[in-house]
Design an enzyme around this catalytic site. Structure first.
Site, short mmCIF file in Angstrom:
data_model
loop_
_atom_site.label_atom_id
_atom_site.label_comp_id
_atom_site.label_asym_id
_atom_site.label_seq_id
_atom_site.Cartn_x
_atom_site.Cartn_y
_atom_site.Cartn_z
CB CYS A 29 -20.60 0.79 -5.64
SG CYS A 29 -20.22 0.67 -7.40
CB CYS A 53 -18.80 2.48 -2.70
SG CYS A 53 -17.05 2.57 -2.25
CB CYS A 83 -20.32 -4.84 -3.42
SG CYS A 83 -19.82 -5.91 -4.81
CB CYS A 113 -24.83 -4.04 -10.20
SG CYS A 113 -24.86 -3.54 -8.46
CG ASP A 154 -2.02 1.10 1.08
OD1 ASP A 154 -2.31 1.54 -0.04
OD2 ASP A 154 -2.53 1.52 2.13
CB CYS A 204 -16.80 6.55 3.39
SG CYS A 204 -18.49 6.33 2.78
#
Length: 383
Positions: free
Chosen positions: A203, A253, A257, A200, A143, A250
C-alpha cells in the site's frame, strides 16, 4: 451480566447477541463493541497530526478535534460504542481502469448511491430497536460526524488500521463502510484486533503521490483522494501527472492489500457500480455544465464537490491521456467562468501538445485574466 432499568432487568449478553443478529439482518456485515474510553491515545495522536499541518485545508478537522478524539467530549453519557461495517466490495479490479487513458476512474465507493444516507438509515433502525428494547439512550454517527471511526472499529475487533491508515478486515478485506451507535449501555467490549500487516508494504509503495511519510502515517495534502475531493483550489503541478485518470478519489492502496483475498462483492444493490460510472468517457465528463453535472451525479457522493472542481479533475486526466484528439473538447473551457477550469484547461492543452498556439495567445490572455492561478499557468507556458 444483567442490569436494571426502569422497565425490567436486561441480560446484556443476550441483548448483545440479538443486537448483532439484528445488525446482520439490517445489511451490516460485521459488528463489534468498544468502550467509549477505549482510545485514550487519540487526543495526542490527532493533535500531533494537526500540528504538522497534514490535514491540509480541511479546517473542520482542527475545529472539531476535541470532540473527534474523545467521545466523552462528544457525549459524556456514552459507555459503549457499537461499531458496524457494511461491505461495498467491487466486482472487478479497480486498478485495471487506470490503463484506459480515455476513461475516468472514480473511486469504487462513489460509483452509486451516497453511502451516508443508506448506512445512517440502517444504523437508525438498529439503534431504535436497541433503545426500545433496553430503555437505554443511543446516538448514531456515520463519517460526517466528529468521530474517529477507524480507531474505535479497531478497538471493537473489526480489524486493524493498516500501514495506509485505513481499516483492514480478515473478513472483508479493505472494502467496507463504518458506522457507530453510541449508547449508555455498558456492554462488555470485544478484544482489540492485532495488526497483521507484517512486513508487507504494498500500500505504501503503490501510492502515486507518496502520501505516506512512514508506515501508519498519512499526509493528506499529498493524497489523491484529498486533492480531488477536499482540496478547493488549484492542484499543484507536482501532483497532476501522478493523478493519471483518477478524477474522484483513489483506490490504489486499498486495492493492492493481500487481505482482499477474503473480500466479496457488495450485496447491497445501492453499492453496486452504476454502469455509467464504471468507466465514463473523459470527453463526456469535460463537457458537463452545472445542470448536466447535477443530473449525472444525482444521489452520488461525487455531487458534493460541485461541477467546477469536478471538471478541474477531469481536465487533469485529459492532460494525462496522451490523446491529442481530446484537445478539441478542452479549447472552449479556456473561457469557462471558473478559474479552476480555465487553469486546468490551459495545462491540459499544453500537455496535449498545443503549447505553440497557446503561447501566441498568452499576452492577450494575461491582460484579461484576473485569477493568479490561471496567470501562473500562462506564465509557465511562456517561460
Amino acid at each position: 451480566m444483567p442490569i436494571s432499568t426502569s422497565d425490567a432487568e436486561i441480560d446484556l449478553d443476550k441483548l448483545r447477541a440479538e443486537l448483532f443478529r439484528r445488525a446482520k439482518e439490517a445489511g451490516f456485515d460485521d459488528a463489534g463493541i468498544a468502550r467509549a474510553d477505549a482510545r485514550g491515545d487519540l487526543p495526542a495522536r490527532l493533535d500531533g497530526w494537526l500540528a504538522q499541518g497534514r490535514h491540509g485545508d480541511m479546517g473542520w478537522m482542527a475545529e472539531t478535534a476535541a470532540r473527534r478524539a474523545a467521545p466523552a467530549t462528544l457525549w459524556p453519557d456514552a459507555r459503549s460504542i457499537v461499531m458496524l461495517a457494511m461491505n461495498y466490495g467491487p466486482d472487478e479490479d479497480p486498478l485495471a481502469l487506470l490503463e484506459r487513458r480515455d476513461r475516468a476512474a472514480i473511486s469504487v465507493y462513489a460509483r452509486n448511491r451516497d453511502y451516508h444516507d443508506l448506512v445512517k438509515k440502517r444504523l437508525k433502525d438498529v439503534a431504535r430497536w436497541l433503545a426500545e428494547t433496553s430503555g437505554a439512550e443511543v446516538k448514531v454517527f456515520v463519517d460526517t460526524a466528529p468521530v474517529m471511526e477507524k480507531p474505535f472499529a479497531e478497538a471493537a475487533g473489526l480489524g486493524w488500521q493498516g500501514k495506509h491508515t485505513n481499516l483492514v478486515s480478515r473478513n472483508l478485506g479493505s472494502w467496507f463502510f463504518l458506522g457507530s451507535i453510541f449508547t449508555t449501555l455498558d456492554f462488555a467490549p470485544d478484544a482489540r484486533h492485532d495488526d497483521r500487516c507484517g512486513e508487507c508494504r504494498r500500500c505504501l509503495d503503490i501510492c502515486p503521490t507518496k502520501a505516506f511519510p512512514a508506515p501508519y502515517e498519512l499526509d493528506a495534502r499529498r493524497c489523491i483522494s484529498y486533492l480531488t475531493i477536499e482540496h478547493k483550489g488549484h492542484i499543484a503541478l507536482e501532483f497532476r501527472n501522478p493523478m493519471g485518470n483518477r478524477i474522484y478519489g483513489c483506490d490504489d492502496c486499498l486495492a493492492v492489500c493481500p487481505w482482499n483475498k477474503f473480500a466479496q462483492s457488495a450485496r447491497e444493490a445501492a453499492f453496486v457500480s452504476r454502469d455509467d460510472l464504471r468507466a465514463p468517457l473523459l470527453a463526456e465528463l469535460a463537457g458537463l455544465d452545472d445542470a448536466g453535472f447535477r443530473a449525472r451525479f444525482s444521489g452520488s457522493p461525487v455531487k458534493r464537490i460541485g461541477r467546477d472542481r469536478f471538471v478541474r479533475n477531469v481536465l487533469i486526466a485529459i492532460g494525462n491521456s496522451e490523446i491529442p484528439a481530446l484537445a478539441g473538447i478542452v479549447w472552449p473551457l479556456l473561457d469557462d467562468a471558473s478559474p479552476l477550469v480555465r487553469a486546468m484547461a490551459l495545462w491540459a492543452l499544453g500537455e496535449l501538445g498545443a503549447g505553440g498556439e497557446l503561447r501566441a495567445r498568452a499576452a492577450a490572455a494575461l491582460r484579461a485574466e484576473t485569477d493568479e492561478g490561471v496567470c501562473d499557468e500562462w506564465r509557465r507556458l511562456t517561460g
